[in-house]
Write an enzyme that holds these catalytic residues in place. Structure first.
Site, PDB file in Angstrom:
ATOM      1  N   TYR A 142       0.854  -1.189   0.000  1.00  0.00           N
ATOM      2  CA  TYR A 142       0.000   0.000   0.000  1.00  0.00           C
ATOM      3  C   TYR A 142       0.887   1.235   0.000  1.00  0.00           C
ATOM      4  O   TYR A 142       1.851   1.319   0.758  1.00  0.00           O
ATOM      5  CB  TYR A 142      -0.881  -0.001   1.253  1.00  0.00           C
ATOM      6  CG  TYR A 142      -1.733   1.234   1.425  1.00  0.00           C
ATOM      7  CD1 TYR A 142      -2.803   1.496   0.565  1.00  0.00           C
ATOM      8  CD2 TYR A 142      -1.483   2.144   2.452  1.00  0.00           C
ATOM      9  CE1 TYR A 142      -3.597   2.624   0.732  1.00  0.00           C
ATOM     10  CE2 TYR A 142      -2.275   3.268   2.627  1.00  0.00           C
ATOM     11  CZ  TYR A 142      -3.331   3.502   1.767  1.00  0.00           C
ATOM     12  OH  TYR A 142      -4.112   4.620   1.933  1.00  0.00           O
ATOM     13  N   ASP A 237       9.332   2.900  -0.201  1.00  0.00           N
ATOM     14  CA  ASP A 237       8.296   3.591   0.560  1.00  0.00           C
ATOM     15  C   ASP A 237       8.446   3.157   2.013  1.00  0.00           C
ATOM     16  O   ASP A 237       7.977   2.091   2.413  1.00  0.00           O
ATOM     17  CB  ASP A 237       6.919   3.236   0.002  1.00  0.00           C
ATOM     18  CG  ASP A 237       5.787   3.884   0.792  1.00  0.00           C
ATOM     19  OD1 ASP A 237       6.082   4.594   1.784  1.00  0.00           O
ATOM     20  OD2 ASP A 237       4.620   3.679   0.428  1.00  0.00           O
ATOM     21  N   LYS A 265       4.436   9.029   8.912  1.00  0.00           N
ATOM     22  CA  LYS A 265       4.159   8.436  10.223  1.00  0.00           C
ATOM     23  C   LYS A 265       5.137   8.910  11.317  1.00  0.00           C
ATOM     24  O   LYS A 265       4.953  10.001  11.837  1.00  0.00           O
ATOM     25  CB  LYS A 265       4.065   6.916  10.088  1.00  0.00           C
ATOM     26  CG  LYS A 265       2.898   6.548   9.138  1.00  0.00           C
ATOM     27  CD  LYS A 265       2.465   5.109   9.140  1.00  0.00           C
ATOM     28  CE  LYS A 265       1.133   4.977   8.410  1.00  0.00           C
ATOM     29  NZ  LYS A 265       1.185   4.336   7.103  1.00  0.00           N
TER      30      LYS A 265
HETATM   31  C1  LIG Z   1       0.518   4.806   5.774  1.00  0.00           C
HETATM   32  C2  LIG Z   1       1.233   4.562   4.529  1.00  0.00           C
HETATM   33  C3  LIG Z   1       1.117   5.426   3.426  1.00  0.00           C
HETATM   34  C4  LIG Z   1       0.128   6.570   3.380  1.00  0.00           C
HETATM   35  O1  LIG Z   1       0.389   7.530   4.346  1.00  0.00           O
HETATM   36  P1  LIG Z   1      -0.804   8.513   4.796  1.00  0.00           P
HETATM   37  O2  LIG Z   1      -0.146   9.456   5.742  1.00  0.00           O
HETATM   38  O3  LIG Z   1      -1.837   7.634   5.404  1.00  0.00           O
HETATM   39  O4  LIG Z   1      -1.298   9.185   3.574  1.00  0.00           O
HETATM   40  C5  LIG Z   1       1.922   5.206   2.328  1.00  0.00           C
HETATM   41  N1  LIG Z   1       2.776   4.170   2.292  1.00  0.00           N
HETATM   42  C6  LIG Z   1       2.908   3.315   3.329  1.00  0.00           C
HETATM   43  C7  LIG Z   1       3.899   2.215   3.240  1.00  0.00           C
HETATM   44  C8  LIG Z   1       2.120   3.468   4.470  1.00  0.00           C
HETATM   45  O5  LIG Z   1       2.230   2.595   5.466  1.00  0.00           O
END
Ligand SMILES: *Cc1c(COP(=O)(O)O)cnc(C)c1O
Length: 425
Positions: A142, A237, A265
């Site tokens: 994701y 990511d 995060k």
């Molecule tokens: C949480 C997450 C996102 C999206 O971040 P948001 O702040 O929720 O938009 C993208 N990539 C990864 C791997 C994530 O865990």
């Protein structure tokens, strides 16, 4: 009626599913979410004054637990000076340099307000820099809710991307190629089919968004080699894994340096902060230096910057991360041992301060493997744990998170709850 139920019934009229982000609605485990009243250390308290040990930590960001003093104080000091300028301010430079010390691949970077934005813009930069169109992503990874990344192959075979979400038009994902995680052969075949058109390979280097799935030993190095050989970029990511699987993320832990990195995060300490960056030559295409436009009204917001800075400051003090990682592996070992006692098929793993488990004997190397786990059993386990005062992610396909506030006594209490829950499964 409980106060949580009363408030949630109002929420159902206001928000789709009663929530402002879908998994919070508990659709995949059934029942209704409690409404949070307050939080402190490892605990969440609901409106009916029930206390839960929290293994979500706001889905990852809260590495120090809830409402830590150092972050509170940093925020209060910042608020006295204002909280949004729309002009450069020193906290941005200090946080960027602090992050760079841990993630040296970030030669140049830009802050955003979410992880979604960070990855979306990293892709635009990759395409702008390489002049190529295609993006390779992995099934079960994701990368936020942007259009081009809401696609997957579904069959586990490399195919052209098909939208995975109503409202995403096929042309937007037509250049998104999807392959199974941990399958380097599938990636190599894609490169053979599209040797000059793949701009970037993007992935969660350790998956946390279809449960917790670590990479096989040479998978990341294999991707590094292939992308370099074909003139494509490699983007990690690390929105979830950054400052979580190690202080230098998955790239530090596995010793693989990507061209582009996204974070989020933890770096905002619970405030809306994301970041993308990487090689200086690549980032030089971003406006105003170059032709790739990207902007944000609240990007680099000083409240988020100081929250992130205070969080990372405490988190990187000697021993804090290591103690939390130890607590995490004790938790995982304890869960596995108790499941075994009751003869329940179960695999649990952790890396640093991120963990996950499946009701399946394992091993789990991909989303397809994960989907074979017993989700009915997970549902029951989720609700039993809740009754025993432990809040885990309300889906079988999410990772779990600990914090510095999850001390050995908190882990012990969790394992007692797990014992009772496994017994009743
Ligand atoms: C949480 C997450 C996102 C999206 O971040 P948001 O702040 O929720 O938009 C993208 N990539 C990864 C791997 C994530 O865990």
């Amino acid at each position: 009626m409980s106060r949580s139920k009363d408030v949630f019934s109002q929420a159902l009229n206001l928000f789709p599913g009663g929530v402002n982000s879908p998994v919070r609605s508990w659709r995949s485990v059934g029942g209704e979410p409690f409404i949070v009243d307050r939080a402190e250390g490892p605990y969440l308290f609901d409106l009916d004054n029930n206390r839960y040990i929290d293994y979500l930590c706001s889905w990852g960001p809260l590495v120090l637990g809830h409402a830590p003093t150092a972050v509170k104080e940093a925020l209060i000091a910042q608020l006295a000076c204002g909280w949004s300028y729309g002009a450069p301010a020193e906290p941005e430079m200090i946080l960027a340099k602090t992050i760079q010390e841990h993630v040296p691949a970030l030669e140049m970077m830009r802050f955003t307000s979410s992880g979604t934005e960070a990855v979306m813009h990293a892709l635009r930069v990759a395409r702008g820099f390489t002049g190529r169109n295609k993006v390779v992503k992995f099934d079960g990874c994701y990368h936020g809710a942007s259009d081009a990344l809401l696609a997957k192959a579904g069959s586990g075979v490399a195919t052209l991307g098909l939208p995975d979400c109503a409202g995403v038009i096929p042309s937007v994902v037509a250049d998104t190629l999807t392959v199974p995680f941990n399958d380097i052969g599938a990636v190599e075949s894609l490169f053979k089919s599209y040797p000059d058109t793949i701009a970037v390979v993007v992935l969660e280097p350790v998956i946390g968004n279809s449960g917790f799935i670590p990479p096989k030993s040479d998978f990341l190095a294999g991707l590094r080699e292939l992308t370099s050989r074909y003139g494509s970029l490699l983007c990690f990511d690390e929105v979830m894994t950054g400052f979580r699987v190690s202080l230098s993320g998955a790239q530090g832990h596995f010793g693989v340096r990507p061209d582009l990195v996204t974070l989020g995060k933890v770096i905002g300490g619970g405030f809306p902060v994301g970041l993308y960056g990487g090689r200086r030559d690549i980032m030089s295409v971003v406006a105003p230096l170059g032709p790739v436009y990207q902007a944000g009204t609240l990007s680099g917001n000083p409240a988020g910057m100081v929250a992130g800075l205070a969080t990372i400051g405490e988190w990187t003090k000697p021993g804090v991360f290591d103690r939390t990682a130890q607590a995490t592996s004790n938790l995982v070992a304890g869960l596995s041992e108790r499941a075994r006692r009751f003869g329940i098929p179960f695999t649990a793993q952790s890396l640093g301060t991120m963990f996950g488990f499946f009701f399946h004997p394992g091993p789990i190397h991909s989303y397809d493997d994960a989907k074979r786990s017993d989700t009915e059993r997970f549902k029951k386990f989720f609700h039993l744990m809740l009754e025993h005062g432990v809040y885990m992610a309300p889906s079988a396909f999410e990772a779990g998170f600990t914090s510095a506030a999850h001390t050995p006594d908190v882990i012990d209490a969790t394992l007692e709850a797990a014992h009772e829950s496994f017994k009743q499964l």
